[in-house]
Design a protein around this motif. Structure first.
Motif, PDB file in Angstrom:
ATOM      1  N   UNK A  84       8.404  12.620   3.034  1.00 24.15           N
ATOM      2  CA  UNK A  84       8.138  11.984   1.749  1.00 24.15           C
ATOM      3  C   UNK A  84       8.825  10.632   1.706  1.00 24.15           C
ATOM      4  N   UNK A  85       8.113   9.619   1.220  1.00 26.44           N
ATOM      5  CA  UNK A  85       8.686   8.284   1.096  1.00 26.44           C
ATOM      6  C   UNK A  85       9.778   8.312   0.037  1.00 26.44           C
ATOM      7  N   UNK A  86      11.014   8.043   0.451  1.00 25.76           N
ATOM      8  CA  UNK A  86      12.165   8.097  -0.464  1.00 25.76           C
ATOM      9  C   UNK A  86      12.620   6.719  -0.917  1.00 25.76           C
ATOM     10  N   UNK A  87      12.460   5.706  -0.073  1.00 29.03           N
ATOM     11  CA  UNK A  87      12.875   4.352  -0.419  1.00 29.03           C
ATOM     12  C   UNK A  87      11.887   3.353   0.163  1.00 29.03           C
ATOM     13  N   UNK A  88      11.617   2.290  -0.604  1.00 29.28           N
ATOM     14  CA  UNK A  88      10.774   1.192  -0.127  1.00 29.28           C
ATOM     15  C   UNK A  88      11.499  -0.110  -0.446  1.00 29.28           C
ATOM     16  N   UNK A 110       0.815  -1.218   0.000  1.00 23.69           N
ATOM     17  CA  UNK A 110       0.000   0.000   0.000  1.00 23.69           C
ATOM     18  C   UNK A 110       0.847   1.266   0.000  1.00 23.69           C
ATOM     19  N   UNK A 111       2.159   1.114   0.116  1.00 19.22           N
ATOM     20  CA  UNK A 111       3.063   2.268   0.217  1.00 19.22           C
ATOM     21  C   UNK A 111       3.831   2.410  -1.091  1.00 19.22           C
ATOM     22  N   UNK A 112       3.862   3.609  -1.634  1.00 14.02           N
ATOM     23  CA  UNK A 112       4.553   3.872  -2.894  1.00 14.02           C
ATOM     24  C   UNK A 112       5.536   5.023  -2.728  1.00 14.02           C
ATOM     25  N   UNK A 113       6.536   5.061  -3.616  1.00 11.61           N
ATOM     26  CA  UNK A 113       7.536   6.126  -3.596  1.00 11.61           C
ATOM     27  C   UNK A 113       6.891   7.480  -3.854  1.00 11.61           C
ATOM     28  N   UNK A 114       7.414   8.505  -3.185  1.00 10.76           N
ATOM     29  CA  UNK A 114       6.920   9.858  -3.381  1.00 10.76           C
ATOM     30  C   UNK A 114       5.691  10.212  -2.583  1.00 10.76           C
ATOM     31  N   UNK A 115       5.138   9.251  -1.836  1.00  6.95           N
ATOM     32  CA  UNK A 115       3.940   9.526  -1.035  1.00  6.95           C
ATOM     33  C   UNK A 115       4.282  10.438   0.144  1.00  6.95           C
ATOM     34  N   UNK A 116       3.462  11.441   0.373  1.00 11.21           N
ATOM     35  CA  UNK A 116       3.655  12.302   1.536  1.00 11.21           C
ATOM     36  C   UNK A 116       3.101  11.613   2.781  1.00 11.21           C
ATOM     37  N   UNK A 117       3.827  11.710   3.864  1.00  6.24           N
ATOM     38  CA  UNK A 117       3.434  11.052   5.111  1.00  6.24           C
ATOM     39  C   UNK A 117       3.600  12.029   6.272  1.00  6.24           C
ATOM     40  N   UNK A 118       2.829  11.809   7.309  1.00  7.03           N
ATOM     41  CA  UNK A 118       2.983  12.578   8.545  1.00  7.03           C
ATOM     42  C   UNK A 118       3.834  11.806   9.531  1.00  7.03           C
ATOM     43  N   UNK A 119       4.751  12.495  10.191  1.00 13.96           N
ATOM     44  CA  UNK A 119       5.660  11.856  11.138  1.00 13.96           C
ATOM     45  C   UNK A 119       5.458  12.494  12.510  1.00 13.96           C
ATOM     46  N   UNK A 157      11.647  -2.372   5.177  1.00 10.87           N
ATOM     47  CA  UNK A 157      12.216  -1.079   5.547  1.00 10.87           C
ATOM     48  C   UNK A 157      11.717   0.003   4.593  1.00 10.87           C
ATOM     49  N   UNK A 158      11.192   1.076   5.170  1.00 11.09           N
ATOM     50  CA  UNK A 158      10.727   2.226   4.395  1.00 11.09           C
ATOM     51  C   UNK A 158      11.434   3.473   4.932  1.00 11.09           C
ATOM     52  N   UNK A 159      12.045   4.213   4.012  1.00 13.97           N
ATOM     53  CA  UNK A 159      12.767   5.432   4.405  1.00 13.97           C
ATOM     54  C   UNK A 159      11.913   6.650   4.045  1.00 13.97           C
ATOM     55  N   UNK A 160      11.684   7.504   5.042  1.00  8.74           N
ATOM     56  CA  UNK A 160      10.897   8.718   4.860  1.00  8.74           C
ATOM     57  C   UNK A 160      11.802   9.915   5.134  1.00  8.74           C
TER      58      UNK A 160
END
Length: 358
Positions: free
Chosen positions: A240-244, A219-228, A256-259
């Motif tokens: 922003x999701x930089x790596x999946x 459900x997670x894609x590159x470039x998606x904006x996320x709240x931290x 591992x997901x890098x934001x």
């Protein structure tokens, strides 16, 4: 006569017991109402999200080590010092490398002299051969001698490059401009190959490394904006999701997901724990009920809230909770929309306590 006396005592006891209960009832009715603040349950139909825990770290960070063994001569930076790229941070005893470098330089000098001499002979015999004053065999011998001298000189120079490379592992320099965040060794200690010596990072640019379960990773894609949500300071920043990662082989079934976090004035530090909220498609969501964490009543493994009865008394209701987002928690079951619950009280609450809503 004895039976009459016993009967009189029992009657007096029952009367006393009845009077006691009546007094207690009167006292209970005289207990003042507890002043409380209430809130009404509402359903939130905003964009749904997936929560994942992670830790804040600097985008540029490194643990500096060496592949040489030796005693630490000197450390030139302390924890918290700002350093520039290429600045010398630590030096290891290099007496043997220095001696080898001197030998290599002497070898280069010798090889250079032999090459210069061979080059002169080669040019001389080339002229003689063109004038038919030297044979082909003599020219071939001079050519071979010249090529061998040239190869020996190049070999000596490559040995010097090798020694200089070893010197780079003895004199540890900053790979980028930043701040020294940790020292794992002190002067006089033995430095071992691969063991961390210093840690440094570039402050200001941060990212969060979050672990996402396999049931949610698609459900997670590159470039998606996320709240931290930064838990320790209860602040939310955008990222922003930089790596999946596409493999969980070495991460225990978690992906591992890098934001990468946006620039912000929020005082973020490396190592802070965070909750990343990845937005999901609206069609997958149902309205949710969120209540403040401070309204919860916890008893062991159970959590609940005090609701308001029709007779203005407090009634404890046990809940099934979901994810926590900042200072709010999701209620999966136990509360219905438009119900009232107590958020704070000026006294101690219990089941059936009279309340006064402020």
């Amino acid at each position: 006569m004895k039976n009459i006396h016993i009967t009189a005592i029992l009657v007096a006891g029952f009367l006393t017991w009845g009077c006691g209960d009546k007094n207690k009832e009167i006292d209970a009715n005289n207990i003042p109402a507890v002043e409380v603040q209430v809130s009404t349950v509402t359903e939130e139909g905003g964009t749904p999200f997936l929560s994942a825990s992670g830790k804040v770290e600097a985008v540029n960070n490194a643990n500096l080590s060496t592949r040489m063994m030796g005693y630490v001569d000197r450390i030139y930076a302390d924890v918290g010092d700002r350093v520039k790229k290429g600045q010398l941070l630590l030096s290891i005893n290099n007496a043997d490398i220095s001696a080898r470098l001197a030998q290599v330089n002497a070898g280069i000098t010798e090889a250079s002299a032999a090459f210069n001499n061979a080059e002169k002979d080669y040019k001389r015999f080339m002229n003689l051969f063109q004038e038919n004053s030297a044979s082909q065999k003599e020219l071939d011998d001079m050519t071979a001698n010249y090529n061998m001298a040239k190869a020996r000189l190049e070999g000596a120079r490559e040995m010097r490059n090798e020694v200089n490379a070893q010197l780079s592992y003895i004199n540890i320099r900053a790979p980028f401009s930043g701040v020294v965040t940790n020292k794992f060794i002190k002067e006089g200690d033995m430095a071992n190959p691969g063991a961390p010596l210093l840690a440094m990072e570039t402050p200001g640019n941060f990212q969060v490394m979050a672990m996402v379960p396999e049931t949610e990773i698609l459900k997670i894609t590159l470039g998606t904006e996320a709240g931290v949500v930064i838990k320790s300071i209860n602040e939310t920043v955008k990222g922003t999701v930089a790596e999946v990662s596409t493999s969980a082989t070495n991460t225990g079934g978690q992906y591992l997901v890098k934001v990468t976090l946006d620039k912000t004035t929020v005082p973020i530090l490396s190592g802070m724990y965070a909750t990343v909220q990845f937005p999901l498609e609206q069609k997958t969501a149902a309205p949710t009920i969120m209540i403040p964490v401070k309204a919860l009543v916890n008893q062991g493994q159970l959590s609940g809230v005090f609701t308001v009865s029709q007779s203005n008394t407090a009634l404890l209701r046990w809940l099934r909770l979901g994810r926590t987002v900042g200072d709010e928690v999701e209620v999966l079951s136990g509360l219905a929309p438009n119900e009232s619950y107590i958020t704070s009280a000026q006294g101690k609450l219990f089941n059936g306590a009279k309340i006064s809503i402020q």
